[in-house]
Scaffold this motif. Structure first.
Motif, PDB file in Angstrom:
ATOM      1  N   THR A 221       0.860  -1.179   0.000  1.00 54.26           N
ATOM      2  CA  THR A 221       0.000   0.000   0.000  1.00 54.26           C
ATOM      3  C   THR A 221       0.895   1.227   0.000  1.00 54.26           C
ATOM      4  N   PHE A 240      -1.004   2.084 -13.247  1.00 50.48           N
ATOM      5  CA  PHE A 240      -1.197   0.794 -12.576  1.00 50.48           C
ATOM      6  C   PHE A 240      -2.647   0.347 -12.753  1.00 50.48           C
ATOM      7  N   ALA A 243      -4.269  -1.912 -10.112  1.00 49.37           N
ATOM      8  CA  ALA A 243      -4.215  -1.486  -8.712  1.00 49.37           C
ATOM      9  C   ALA A 243      -5.570  -0.982  -8.224  1.00 49.37           C
ATOM     10  N   LEU A 254      -2.794   3.610  -2.681  1.00 47.74           N
ATOM     11  CA  LEU A 254      -2.580   2.821  -3.892  1.00 47.74           C
ATOM     12  C   LEU A 254      -2.175   1.410  -3.471  1.00 47.74           C
ATOM     13  N   ILE A 256      -1.161  -2.299  -4.494  1.00 51.56           N
ATOM     14  CA  ILE A 256      -0.601  -3.008  -5.639  1.00 51.56           C
ATOM     15  C   ILE A 256      -0.198  -4.419  -5.224  1.00 51.56           C
TER      16      ILE A 256
END
Length: 297
Positions: A221, A240, A243, A254, A256
């Motif tokens: 994160t 992304f 994401a 964010l 991922i």
């Protein structure tokens, strides 16, 4: 090789289902954390595999065999708050336990005191020991006879931060000495710091077990913010596409599915696209996060 195999263990106390078909294996040389809130069945499980309690159903094997007197000598346990004779020294308390339980020798007493770093206080009365020292003395008692496996129930319970660090460091040192350690705890942060494997229980049911890093899984994160969150969110979604992006308190989260990311490169990429960041921080997934994801339903 597994030192302990738990096969569909169940335990009932009247109408209360304390354990419900719990199965897992403890690898040799691991620090295996049995994790769960109070009332999840941790102590009940340890009570069964140490033969303090009898299972309602299922079974367990130590070193691939049914428990016997020979196997029991290979297991050191600390299942309760340590109690020592306050006016006896640490050494004499261990000597008394060694004689009562016929575990180890006089030489072992000296050795285990050195392992838990109490040699300098060996002749001091136990009443002068701090809680952390008493816990280390209790672990020393469990080490008598040179067992292969240590079972510790809430070993940091009630300790102050300094005492918690002492026990954590001791557990890590014992692992380096090739002990297999099974510990129960409700302190997720401590489990994450010392354990290689974990089993997560809730209301007697096994939710997950395996290597800690596998339970955590992949996923990072990133907290990121600029003067225009809308512009930043659009840029990140394009960069992304797989994401997840969430907004919390004027900061974007964010998420991922990856093991690592270069924050410097991300900052440079934003700058080259006209986005000036004023906040950028990495937040790895913790065992607490994984635990909440498993237990929130």
């Amino acid at each position: 090789m597994s030192v302990l195999q738990v096969n569909a263990l169940s335990k009932n106390f009247g109408n209360i289902q304390a354990l419900d078909q719990v199965s897992f294996e403890v690898p040799q040389g691991s620090v295996f954390g049995i994790l769960g809130p109070n009332g999840s069945g941790k102590t009940t499980l340890l009570g069964i595999v140490t033969e303090v309690l009898k299972a309602s159903a299922g079974n367990f094997l130590w070193f691939g065999k049914v428990a016997s007197a020979t196997i029991r000598k290979q297991i050191g346990t600390l299942l309760e708050t340590p109690n020592f004779y306050p006016y006896l020294s640490g050494y004499d308390n261990l000597l008394l336990r060694q004689k009562i339980h016929q575990r180890g020798s006089l030489k072992d007493i000296q050795e285990v005191l050195e392992v838990v770093k109490l040699s300098e206080r060996a002749k001091s009365p136990a009443k002068t020991y701090s809680l952390g020292m008493k816990q280390r003395l209790a672990i020393a008692a469990s080490l008598l006879g040179k067992p292969q496996v240590l079972i510790l129930d809430e070993p940091t319970n009630g300790l102050d931060p300094a005492g918690i660090v002492e026990i954590r460091d001791l557990i890590l040192e014992l692992r380096e000495q090739n002990y297999t350690i099974i510990l129960a705890s409700h302190l997720l942060d401590e489990v994450e710091k010392v354990c290689t494997h974990t089993a997560i229980l809730k209301q007697g049911k096994l939710l997950s077990y395996g290597k800690v890093d596998e339970i955590l899984g992949k996923g990072l994160t990133i907290e990121i913010a600029s003067s225009s969150l809308t512009e930043l969110a659009n840029f990140l979604q394009n960069k992304f596409p797989q994401a997840t992006i969430k907004k919390e308190n004027e900061v974007l989260q964010l998420v991922i599915e990856t093991d690592s990311i270069n924050l410097a490169s991300l900052n440079q990429s934003c700058f080259e696209n006209g986005i000036i960041l004023h906040h950028l921080a990495l937040r790895r997934k913790t065992l607490e996060t994984a635990f909440l994801e498993l237990t929130e339903n």
